[in-house]
Design a protein around this motif. Structure first.
Motif, short mmCIF file in Angstrom:
data_model
loop_
_atom_site.label_atom_id
_atom_site.label_comp_id
_atom_site.label_asym_id
_atom_site.label_seq_id
_atom_site.Cartn_x
_atom_site.Cartn_y
_atom_site.Cartn_z
N ASP A 68 3.46 33.81 -27.05
CA ASP A 68 2.97 33.37 -28.35
C ASP A 68 1.68 34.14 -28.62
O ASP A 68 0.58 33.66 -28.36
N VAL A 70 1.24 36.49 -31.56
CA VAL A 70 1.14 37.09 -32.88
C VAL A 70 -0.18 36.72 -33.54
O VAL A 70 -0.58 35.55 -33.55
N ASP A 71 -0.87 37.73 -34.06
CA ASP A 71 -2.07 37.49 -34.86
C ASP A 71 -1.59 37.20 -36.28
O ASP A 71 -1.30 38.10 -37.06
N ARG A 72 -1.47 35.94 -36.61
CA ARG A 72 -0.90 35.52 -37.90
C ARG A 72 -1.78 35.91 -39.07
O ARG A 72 -1.29 36.09 -40.18
N SER A 75 -0.87 39.73 -39.61
CA SER A 75 0.55 40.05 -39.72
C SER A 75 1.08 39.58 -41.06
O SER A 75 0.49 38.74 -41.72
N LEU A 90 9.92 39.72 -40.88
CA LEU A 90 8.68 40.29 -40.36
C LEU A 90 8.44 41.62 -41.06
O LEU A 90 9.32 42.48 -41.07
N LEU A 93 3.33 43.61 -38.10
CA LEU A 93 3.03 42.84 -36.90
C LEU A 93 1.76 43.33 -36.25
O LEU A 93 1.57 44.53 -36.06
N ASN A 94 0.90 42.40 -35.93
CA ASN A 94 -0.28 42.65 -35.11
C ASN A 94 -0.31 41.56 -34.05
O ASN A 94 0.04 40.41 -34.33
N LEU A 95 -0.74 41.93 -32.86
CA LEU A 95 -0.76 41.00 -31.74
C LEU A 95 -2.17 40.69 -31.29
O LEU A 95 -3.09 41.49 -31.49
N ILE A 109 8.41 38.16 -28.85
CA ILE A 109 7.38 37.33 -29.47
C ILE A 109 7.99 35.97 -29.80
O ILE A 109 9.15 35.88 -30.21
#
Length: 146
Positions: A68, A70-72, A75, A90, A93-95, A109
């Motif tokens: 878990d 994901v940088d919401r 993203s 999607l 996406l950035n994490l 993810i």
């Protein structure tokens, strides 16, 4: 077959509409050796355009590691109205690196389990070994994954 892919050559990573990760025996061996991921390999048989079985070993690679991470905020995605923690689409996406174990080279993810993340060093190793059929989307780039 198209101009770019003449004949009946099957790539090491076989694209399909079921979102399954179907890999050749060659890619399976490399993932077992280099990825460090928990992967369940299930034997698979492929048929060519004439319905004949394709020679060679193929497997469904079920990557079990999921984070878990994901940088919401950075993203771009759509969610289910009834399940806001799951992505339906999607688009960027950035994490959050602090949520990913340092040794994780291949994982899924949590909000969209069909998306596989390949760390840069594993990507370089895959390319160095000439693995075919693998496509990458750089982190933070526009995409359309459903």
């Amino acid at each position: 077959m198209d101009e770019e892919h003449r004949g009946l050559n099957v790539p090491d990573l076989v694209a399909n509409t079921l979102h399954l990760c179907i890999v050749s025996g060659r890619l399976k061996a490399m993932l077992e050796q280099e990825s460090g991921a928990n992967i369940e390999f299930l034997p698979a048989a492929l048929a060519n355009h004439k319905g004949r079985r394709v020679t060679g070993e193929y497997f469904i690679a079920n990557v079990l590691d999921t984070y878990d991470c994901v940088d919401r905020d950075k993203s771009d995605f759509d969610t289910f109205a009834s399940k806001p923690d799951e992505f339906t689409g999607l688009f960027r996406l950035n994490l959050r690196e602090d949520q990913i174990p340092a040794n994780a080279k291949l994982f899924r993810i949590k909000p969209m389990g069909t998306v596989l993340i390949v760390r840069e060093d594993l990507r370089a190793a895959l390319e160095a070994k000439g693995m075919t059929g693998v496509n990458y989307i750089a982190m933070g780039r526009r995409c359309s994954i459903y």
